[in-house]
Design a protein around this motif. Structure first.
Motif, PDB file in Angstrom:
ATOM      1  N   PRO A 327       7.643 -35.138  27.472  1.00 61.36           N
ATOM      2  CA  PRO A 327       8.271 -36.357  26.937  1.00 61.36           C
ATOM      3  C   PRO A 327       7.214 -37.338  26.445  1.00 61.36           C
ATOM      4  N   ARG A 328       7.680 -38.353  25.717  1.00 60.55           N
ATOM      5  CA  ARG A 328       6.777 -39.382  25.187  1.00 60.55           C
ATOM      6  C   ARG A 328       7.355 -40.755  25.483  1.00 60.55           C
ATOM      7  N   ILE A 329       6.437 -41.647  25.876  1.00 54.65           N
ATOM      8  CA  ILE A 329       6.808 -43.052  26.018  1.00 54.65           C
ATOM      9  C   ILE A 329       6.022 -43.813  24.962  1.00 54.65           C
ATOM     10  N   ILE A 330       6.730 -44.464  24.073  1.00 54.35           N
ATOM     11  CA  ILE A 330       6.089 -45.127  22.940  1.00 54.35           C
ATOM     12  C   ILE A 330       6.198 -46.625  23.143  1.00 54.35           C
ATOM     13  N   ILE A 331       5.022 -47.261  23.241  1.00 56.68           N
ATOM     14  CA  ILE A 331       4.948 -48.710  23.411  1.00 56.68           C
ATOM     15  C   ILE A 331       4.594 -49.321  22.064  1.00 56.68           C
ATOM     16  N   ASN A 332       5.341 -50.306  21.643  1.00 50.48           N
ATOM     17  CA  ASN A 332       5.052 -50.996  20.382  1.00 50.48           C
ATOM     18  C   ASN A 332       3.641 -51.548  20.413  1.00 50.48           C
ATOM     19  N   ASP A 333       2.913 -51.370  19.296  1.00 46.96           N
ATOM     20  CA  ASP A 333       1.517 -51.825  19.241  1.00 46.96           C
ATOM     21  C   ASP A 333       1.382 -53.299  19.591  1.00 46.96           C
ATOM     22  N   THR A 334       2.355 -54.098  19.209  1.00 45.80           N
ATOM     23  CA  THR A 334       2.248 -55.539  19.485  1.00 45.80           C
ATOM     24  C   THR A 334       2.434 -55.848  20.959  1.00 45.80           C
ATOM     25  N   GLN A 335       2.935 -54.870  21.728  1.00 42.29           N
ATOM     26  CA  GLN A 335       3.166 -55.091  23.144  1.00 42.29           C
ATOM     27  C   GLN A 335       2.218 -54.276  24.026  1.00 42.29           C
ATOM     28  N   PRO A 351       9.858 -54.544  26.204  1.00 43.75           N
ATOM     29  CA  PRO A 351      11.264 -54.728  25.806  1.00 43.75           C
ATOM     30  C   PRO A 351      11.696 -53.838  24.642  1.00 43.75           C
ATOM     31  N   THR A 352      10.739 -53.217  23.917  1.00 42.42           N
ATOM     32  CA  THR A 352      11.115 -52.352  22.787  1.00 42.42           C
ATOM     33  C   THR A 352      10.598 -50.922  22.971  1.00 42.42           C
ATOM     34  N   ALA A 353      10.270 -50.542  24.206  1.00 45.81           N
ATOM     35  CA  ALA A 353       9.725 -49.204  24.457  1.00 45.81           C
ATOM     36  C   ALA A 353      10.740 -48.128  24.088  1.00 45.81           C
ATOM     37  N   LEU A 354      10.207 -46.952  23.658  1.00 47.09           N
ATOM     38  CA  LEU A 354      11.032 -45.808  23.312  1.00 47.09           C
ATOM     39  C   LEU A 354      10.714 -44.650  24.258  1.00 47.09           C
ATOM     40  N   VAL A 355      11.762 -43.896  24.634  1.00 46.52           N
ATOM     41  CA  VAL A 355      11.588 -42.699  25.451  1.00 46.52           C
ATOM     42  C   VAL A 355      12.098 -41.524  24.625  1.00 46.52           C
ATOM     43  N   GLU A 356      11.239 -40.528  24.360  1.00 44.28           N
ATOM     44  CA  GLU A 356      11.594 -39.402  23.501  1.00 44.28           C
ATOM     45  C   GLU A 356      11.162 -38.086  24.135  1.00 44.28           C
ATOM     46  N   ASP A 357      11.866 -37.006  23.733  1.00 44.67           N
ATOM     47  CA  ASP A 357      11.496 -35.654  24.143  1.00 44.67           C
ATOM     48  C   ASP A 357      12.078 -34.694  23.112  1.00 44.67           C
ATOM     49  N   ASP A 358      11.225 -33.850  22.518  1.00 48.20           N
ATOM     50  CA  ASP A 358      11.670 -32.985  21.422  1.00 48.20           C
ATOM     51  C   ASP A 358      12.603 -31.877  21.878  1.00 48.20           C
ATOM     52  N   ASP A 359      12.464 -31.419  23.125  1.00 51.12           N
ATOM     53  CA  ASP A 359      13.259 -30.268  23.530  1.00 51.12           C
ATOM     54  C   ASP A 359      14.021 -30.472  24.837  1.00 51.12           C
ATOM     55  N   THR A 424      16.627 -47.609  28.620  1.00 46.75           N
ATOM     56  CA  THR A 424      17.257 -48.902  28.903  1.00 46.75           C
ATOM     57  C   THR A 424      16.650 -49.528  30.154  1.00 46.75           C
ATOM     58  N   LEU A 425      16.448 -48.708  31.191  1.00 47.80           N
ATOM     59  CA  LEU A 425      15.850 -49.240  32.416  1.00 47.80           C
ATOM     60  C   LEU A 425      14.404 -49.665  32.191  1.00 47.80           C
ATOM     61  N   LEU A 426      13.680 -48.872  31.431  1.00 48.98           N
ATOM     62  CA  LEU A 426      12.264 -49.160  31.212  1.00 48.98           C
ATOM     63  C   LEU A 426      12.065 -50.510  30.542  1.00 48.98           C
ATOM     64  N   ARG A 427      12.964 -50.877  29.648  1.00 47.84           N
ATOM     65  CA  ARG A 427      12.785 -52.114  28.884  1.00 47.84           C
ATOM     66  C   ARG A 427      12.960 -53.379  29.717  1.00 47.84           C
ATOM     67  N   SER A 428      13.334 -53.210  30.954  1.00 44.98           N
ATOM     68  CA  SER A 428      13.532 -54.389  31.821  1.00 44.98           C
ATOM     69  C   SER A 428      12.476 -54.516  32.908  1.00 44.98           C
ATOM     70  N   THR A 461       0.192 -47.077  28.062  1.00 48.59           N
ATOM     71  CA  THR A 461      -0.317 -48.230  28.812  1.00 48.59           C
ATOM     72  C   THR A 461       0.067 -49.539  28.144  1.00 48.59           C
ATOM     73  N   VAL A 462       0.134 -50.538  28.990  1.00 49.10           N
ATOM     74  CA  VAL A 462       0.227 -51.937  28.559  1.00 49.10           C
ATOM     75  C   VAL A 462      -0.880 -52.690  29.283  1.00 49.10           C
ATOM     76  N   ARG A 463      -1.788 -53.296  28.519  1.00 51.34           N
ATOM     77  CA  ARG A 463      -2.875 -54.072  29.116  1.00 51.34           C
ATOM     78  C   ARG A 463      -2.400 -55.494  29.370  1.00 51.34           C
ATOM     79  N   ILE A 464      -2.750 -56.010  30.538  1.00 51.53           N
ATOM     80  CA  ILE A 464      -2.451 -57.405  30.882  1.00 51.53           C
ATOM     81  C   ILE A 464      -3.784 -58.125  30.975  1.00 51.53           C
ATOM     82  N   ILE A 465      -4.029 -59.037  30.054  1.00 49.04           N
ATOM     83  CA  ILE A 465      -5.322 -59.706  29.952  1.00 49.04           C
ATOM     84  C   ILE A 465      -5.173 -61.139  30.443  1.00 49.04           C
TER      85      ILE A 465
END
Length: 844
Positions: A327-335, A351-359, A424-428, A461-465
């Motif tokens: 699977p893939r977790i895609i984090i928006n570059d701005t986030q 808040p805009t993360a995507l969860v995908e899996d090709d198969d 949906t859960l991940l975005r919260s 990843t999401v970096r918190i600076i």
């Protein structure tokens, strides 16, 4: 019979008449028999220059237009030979004539015999047929040679002429015309059974080979060709845009290749050699470019076309091995990088993360982990009440997914649910930080990992600076170890040493520095220093003193430049006898926001070398040792030179620890003394262990008579009372019989104390008449580990004639017997040393 070259009969009848002018007589018959000669060669005309035969045709007449004649009609021909070049093993000749003759074959020659006249031979030759045993000849052109042999006749009686044989030869070209009637044969498997091939393609892998390296192409027709005008079609079924056939770029240029993506067909054409076609096929590759290839096997069909025929198809069966896609977790570059200010409250991470899996349509788990940056890596941030990850549904099960806190700062989602449900859960998800607790500037990072039950996703990843807190630089002298400080060793008189083990400077919120300092805090020797080795930067001023190097940037400079300069700084100590112990060398750095690092410290231990004591019994005199005189019965004489201020040459330096002594023993003439005294020193020690003196020469050196001692409690120039009170003397003999004295102190072992002892050591003999004329005293000083170089004292024994002769009146000796006349005044034999007996006239 003039005018007839070849008479037409063997006999001529002549009628002979006599005419008298009026009448004619009756005829008289004369018969003339004609003797024929075989004197003309046969005449041969093949009637053709070439003859063609088409592959697999029925037999054809070989010499249908031949013409053979002989003017000597009454003479038969001998034979006709047919030969061919090159040898034709597959040629088949058949003679179909009904005329009498013989037809034979030997040594690549077909021969016609016994046919009779030239005409008969001609008729036989015209009915000879030719065919071939094999339909595929390697040779396509032949030269046939026809030779006619006409033998000489048997000589006739009264005829002396014998004619030889006539041979007439003609040639013509024969061409074998091939027919392309055998299709090429393609075997993808080479030496293995069958002509098909099987292989496996793994999803998303590199292109694979689709034929055996032992592949063969067999050509039934025209095997002598050098180039073949083949066309090879390779097609894939089922066909899709993701199917791909290709050839190695290094394939021969003689083969031309193009791929039709619509029909999934690769076409290879020539003209090219068989070897080039095979090489191109062996280097043909298959690949499916789809992330998720269509299910089912692939059949790759090969067909080889020559100019007329097509080979039977050969097939490669490709099984598709599917691989699970993670699977893939895609984090928006701005986030992917979030700034967090202290006290700003909860932070929603994605808040805009995507969860995908090709198969896969579902996930089974999602893990979030909060980490903290440490020395360029990230370590888990343990859960605490002041900082953690959380979720509004923490502790609940939502649509089959349970949300709970895990160990080491993790947030765990588990349960089989759709990709959308997990998304949906991940975005919260929320990052919580207690605003009342100060936040350091260390970067945090939240790691996202999803599982479809088979594979894990790559880490997103999401970096918190953190914002608003300046972190001071950190200097680490030993990044490979657990501490930022370092213990080092400098060996006396050694080369300068580095002050780090891969020094690194870290600053979590700055990439530049503005200054740095390296200093020795407690120098113990004037000669120790810091060495910069000439490394610098055009925008950094370097202030250098022996124990301090300060770097100041004109404009902010990258940390790496400061690191390179500081790594080159070394510690050195040019003192030949440095002070042992530790030196503390501190490093600090300042960023351009005022943050000053803690000190990183290098503890340099200076190790000193142990050196031998140095003893010189007579300063200023070349060579080793001191010479003096001892007068028999006199006072004890010193074993070392004494200092005489009136005789000393002010131009000669004497050791600071020379003890000037002024007493002179009886008979102490100096014997070569410089009057500059002696010296005793130890370059690296303030204490000594003992003095050893060996006494040699003299046939009766004895521990009871040859005395080496210290002058104690004497009227003049004795040792100090302290020296005498602490002095311990041991005597003995070496294994070689040498007399040895050793002098030690019970408490005070200083060089000064031993130096005073050397000045008051003296030699004397207890005998009124010492044996011999010299004593050699060999002196060494030891610090307990090393000994000084041996110094010798040569003592000349001076004897006085101070005893009268003693005559023993009772000495008895035998007078030698004297025979014969005795003369007065002549010595006869020795009685004592220097005493002779002489004959004397006592009465006279």
């Amino acid at each position: 019979m003039p005018g007839a070259d070849e008479p037409d009969s063997y006999t001529r009848s002549l009628s002979l008449y006599v005419f008298d002018g009026t009448d004619v007589s009756d005829s008289c018959q004369i018969t003339v028999n004609v003797v024929l000669k075989n004197d003309n060669p046969p005449e041969l005309d093949l009637g053709q220059d070439t003859l063609n035969y088409t592959e697999e045709s029925p037999a054809i007449l070989f010499l249908s237009d031949v013409s053979l004649s002989d003017k000597d009609l009454n003479f038969p021909l001998d034979r006709v030979d047919i030969s061919v070049t090159p040898t034709c093993e597959d040629c088949v000749f058949v003679s179909a004539s009904s005329l009498p003759h013989n037809f034979t074959y030997a040594n690549n020659i077909w021969s016609v015999w016994n046919a009779g006249s030239a005409y008969a031979f001609q008729q036989v030759l015209r009915e000879i047929w030719i065919s071939f045993d094999t339909p595929e000849l390697s040779q396509t052109a032949f030269t046939f040679e026809i030779s006619v042999f006409d033998s000489a006749d048997t000589p006739v009686t009264n005829c002396t002429t014998v004619f030889g044989s006539f041979i007439v030869t003609e040639t013509f070209q024969f061409y074998f015309i091939h027919v392309n009637d055998i299709a090429p044969v393609l075997d993808l498997n080479g030496n293995s059974p069958g002509n098909s091939f099987a292989t496996v393609f793994i999803e998303e892998s590199d292109p694979i080979e689709i034929v055996s390296s032992q592949l063969t192409i067999t050509e039934g027709d025209l095997p002598q060709r050098i180039h073949y005008n083949y066309k090879i079609d390779i097609s894939v079924e089922p066909c899709s845009p993701e199917e791909e056939l290709s050839t190695d770029p290094s394939a021969p240029a003689s083969t031309h290749r193009w791929y039709n993506t619509t029909t999934c067909t690769l076409v290879i054409t020539g003209p090219a050699s068989l070897m080039d076609f095979k090489y191109t096929l062996v280097n043909t590759r298959y690949r499916n470019t789809a992330d998720e290839p269509q299910a089912g096997p692939r059949n790759v069909t090969f067909r080889v076309f020559d100019d007329d025929l097509i080979s039977e198809p050969a097939t490669t069966n490709i099984s598709i091995l599917f691989v699970n896609d993670p699977p893939r977790i895609i984090i928006n570059d701005t986030q992917s990088s979030l700034i967090y200010s202290e006290g700003s409250g909860d932070l929603i991470l994605s808040p805009t993360a995507l969860v995908e899996d090709d198969d896969n349509a579902n996930l089974v788990q999602l893990t979030l982990r909060l980490t903290l940056q440490e020395n360029s890596s990230y370590v888990p941030l343990l859960f605490s009440n002041s900082e953690y990850l959380t979720h509004p549904q923490l502790g609940q099960t939502v649509n089959g997914v349970t949300v709970e806190s895990g160990s080491n700062g993790t947030l765990l989602f588990s349960g089989v649910a759709s990709l959308l449900g997990y998304q949906t859960l991940l975005r919260s998800v929320v990052y919580f930080r207690d605003g009342e607790i100060p936040m350091n500037s260390t970067e945090r990072r939240v790691e996202f990992i999803a599982s479809d039950g088979t594979d894990l996703s790559e880490v997103s990843t999401v970096r918190i600076i953190p914002a608003g807190v300046n972190d001071a630089p950190i200097i680490d002298l030993d990044p490979s170890g657990p501490n930022t400080f370092l213990f080092l060793v400098f060996q006396e008189r050694g080369d300068p040493i580095n002050l780090h083990n891969g020094l690194m400077i870290y600053d979590l919120d700055d990439v530049n520095l503005c200054s740095a300092l390296v200093e020795i805090t407690d120098p113990l020797d004037a000669e120790e220093r810091l060495i910069d080795n000439g490394i610098g930067d055009d925008f950094i001023n370097i202030d250098i003193s022996p124990t301090r190097i300060e770097l100041t940037a004109i404009t902010p400079r990258p940390i790496a430049i400061f690191e390179n300069i500081i790594r080159m700084i070394q510690y050195g100590n040019d003192n030949a006898q440095p002070t042992g112990g530790f030196r503390v060398i501190r490093f600090s750095a300042t960023d351009c926001n005022g943050g000053v690092s803690d000190y990183a410290t290098a503890y340099v231990e200076v190790l000193v070398n142990n050196e031998s004591p140095v003893l010189d019994l007579d300063v200023g005199v070349s060579g080793v040792g001191f010479t003096t005189d001892y007068v028999e019965g006199g006072d004890c004489v010193r074993i070392a030179s004494h200092f005489d201020p009136n005789a000393a040459d002010s131009g000669i330096g004497v050791s600071d620890i020379v003890i000037p002594l002024s007493f002179i023993g009886e008979g102490e003439a100096g014997g070569g003394s410089s009057a500059l005294g002696f010296s005793l020193e130890d370059p690296d020690s303030s204490n000594l262990d003992h003095i050893r003196i060996e006494v040699t020469l003299g046939s009766s050196v004895d521990i009871n008579s040859d005395i080496v001692r210290a002058r104690c409690s004497e009227v003049n120039d004795s040792c100090s009372q302290e020296v005498c009170d602490e002095l311990n003397i041991t005597t003995g003999y070496t294994a070689g019989g040498i007399l040895v004295y050793e002098f030690r102190f019970s408490h005070n072992h200083s060089v000064e104390h031993f130096s005073e002892l050397v000045g008051c050591l003296c030699y004397e003999s207890t005998l009124n008449e010492p044996d011999g004329t010299q004593r050699i005293l060999t002196t060494t000083v030891s610090d307990g580990d090393l000994h000084s170089h041996p110094e010798t004292t040569t003592i000349n024994i001076l004897h006085f004639n101070d005893n009268p002769p003693v005559f023993d009146r009772n000495y008895t000796f035998n007078v030698p017997e004297i025979s014969g006349p005795v003369r007065e005044g002549v010595a006869y034999g020795t009685l004592l040393d220097g005493v002779f007996i002489r004959a004397t006239d006592l009465d006279g």
